[in-house]
Design an enzyme around this catalytic site. Structure first.
Site, mmCIF file in Angstrom:
data_model
loop_
_atom_site.group_PDB
_atom_site.id
_atom_site.type_symbol
_atom_site.label_atom_id
_atom_site.label_comp_id
_atom_site.label_asym_id
_atom_site.label_seq_id
_atom_site.Cartn_x
_atom_site.Cartn_y
_atom_site.Cartn_z
ATOM 1 N N SER A 104 0.835 -1.193 0.000
ATOM 2 C CA SER A 104 0.000 0.000 0.000
ATOM 3 C C SER A 104 0.881 1.259 0.000
ATOM 4 O O SER A 104 1.820 1.356 -0.786
ATOM 5 C CB SER A 104 -0.952 -0.041 1.202
ATOM 6 O OG SER A 104 -1.965 0.933 1.093
ATOM 7 N N ASP A 265 -5.512 -2.933 -3.030
ATOM 8 C CA ASP A 265 -4.570 -2.722 -1.938
ATOM 9 C C ASP A 265 -3.951 -4.038 -1.469
ATOM 10 O O ASP A 265 -4.648 -5.030 -1.230
ATOM 11 C CB ASP A 265 -5.279 -2.045 -0.766
ATOM 12 C CG ASP A 265 -4.313 -1.485 0.252
ATOM 13 O OD1 ASP A 265 -3.698 -2.279 0.985
ATOM 14 O OD2 ASP A 265 -4.164 -0.254 0.304
#
Length: 431
Positions: A104, A265
């Site tokens: 991320s 993500d």
């Protein structure tokens, strides 16, 4: 496989110039009748110089990995910790980590760090400058027209718009791609690996097609792809699609296409956050997280959660719970291996992995709350629909607040936490 770092960045040993002995200086000053104060001062300078010359330069251990977790705007905290660490090594030294693994927002920090692996302190300063000058509109579109248009597209049937424009998301993070393209030269990663400043760099993303956690990596030739249950490693030159996918917060930012599949993500399906570092050859892992992992006990009555509270709780779970479990699992494995001899460990192809974890010592949602008004008006209006206002203390705000005042405070917090743990961190990295 043990990966030994080619220490091409080591400073050449330069023997200091021979200086006159203290006895010689003392006799010369006494012979010439020099001033006593000048004599004492000269002797003091010589002793101080001798102590500095004898001071050892810290040497990082090989097979050390840096793992940077996700957390949206919270990732500014990681730069504070890295800033502290960079000050403990010589100014022109390379990065003290062989392996960098990011997920991320941590993937963006880690990849940027890999681009500047030849000069650790300079790289940290460049990345810190970006975080200290962040504005929300550099990460996602904040004007009312763009936000409204994005919401309308989410409500329209897919038959009315092109498929590549139908990735469900509340916000459009196209500005982030533009910013990364302006700041990073990703071709430097391969050059730094070839020159021995790094052995590997990885970016983790979650496949919406297979449900796998996929680790995309660049590395030295000796490292191969791997495939385990619900996770795999794929060698690929890293590009901005990987970074956009890894940082695509679920439902907040749109999924990103890599090849023929869409990814989101990296924290979503990442059940073993330490796995990429271990597969890439780590024997010790420094983890810089973005969540307070201490057990919190709340005695006062709690109101029913708003939509923002639920969203923040889900994000907190995605970013921190799997790391807690993986650390506990690794600790149990290490305890079991301690009962075996080294020969027996080699037979089962397992070895102990040391870890050191650094997380914020303060509640980041409490820090974020006063900066609510620094968000653009259109974003505040959107957040009000899900229960966020100037009096809210929700985790969601701490992930979306890409504003320089908030980021600066997180950097300072990370720096303070790093300095507080200097002795233990240096012992972990260099002993």
């Amino acid at each position: 496989m043990i990966i030994v770092k080619a220490n091409t960045n080591a400073m050449p040993f330069i023997r200091p110039a021979v200086s006159p002995s203290i006895d010689h200086v003392l006799s010369r000053f006494l012979r010439n009748g020099s001033d006593t104060f000048l004599l004492i001062w000269t002797l003091f300078v010589m002793v101080l110089s001798s102590l500095k010359a004898s001071k050892k330069t810290p040497t990082p251990q090989s097979n050390t990995a840096l793992v940077l977790t996700g957390g949206g705007a919270r990732a500014a905290y990681q730069l504070g910790v890295l800033k502290a660490i960079s000050e403990w090594f010589p100014r022109n030294d390379g990065i003290p980590f062989d392996i960098i693994c990011g997920t991320s927002a941590g993937a963006i920090n880690g990849t940027a760090l890999a681009c500047y692996a030849a000069n650790f302190r300079l790289g940290v300063k460049k990345i810190e400058w970006v975080w200290r000058n962040f504005r929300t509109h550099q990460v996602y579109k904040t004007d009312a027209r763009s936000i409204t248009g994005q919401l309308i597209r989410n409500l329209l049937p897919s038959s009315l718009i092109r498929s590549e424009q139908h990735a469900i998301a509340v916000l459009d993070n196209a500005p982030l791609r533009h910013l990364l393209g302006h700041l990073l030269d990703l071709s430097r990663i391969e050059r730094n690996i070839e020159r021995g400043f790094l052995s590997s760099v990885s970016v983790s993303a979650s496949s919406y097609a297979t449900g796998n956690s996929v680790c995309f990596f660049q590395a030295i030739p000796e490292i191969s792809d791997w495939h385990r249950v619900r996770r795999r490693g794929i060698r690929q030159p890293l590009n901005f699609d990987h970074l956009m996918a890894s940082s695509a917060l679920p439902m907040v930012f749109p999924a990103s296409r890599i090849g023929q599949r869409y990814y989101g993500d990296g924290s979503i399906h990442q059940q073993a956050p330490l796995s990429p570092a271990i597969h890439l050859g780590a024997r010790r892992i420094l983890v810089i997280g973005t969540s307070d992992m201490r057990n919190q006990i709340v005695d006062e009555p709690v109101a029913p959660p708003s939509a923002a509270d639920i969203a923040g709780h889900l994000l907190e779970t995605v970013f921190s719970d799997s790391l807690r479990s993986d650390l506990e699992r690794l600790q149990r494995i290490n305890q079991t291996l301690s009962l075996l001899s080294r020969g027996e460990q080699r037979k089962v192809n397992l070895h102990p992995i040391q870890t050191h974890v650094i997380n914020p010592q303060q509640d980041l949602k409490q820090i974020a709350a006063p900066y609510y008004t620094s968000l653009p008006r259109s974003v505040r209006t959107l957040l009000r629909f899900i229960g966020v206002n100037r009096h809210s203390k929700t985790d969601l705000l701490s992930y979306l607040l890409f504003e320089q005042e908030y980021c600066k405070e997180l950097i300072e917090l990370g720096y303070a936490d790093g300095m507080e743990q200097k002795q233990s961190i240096m012992q972990f990295l260099c002993d």
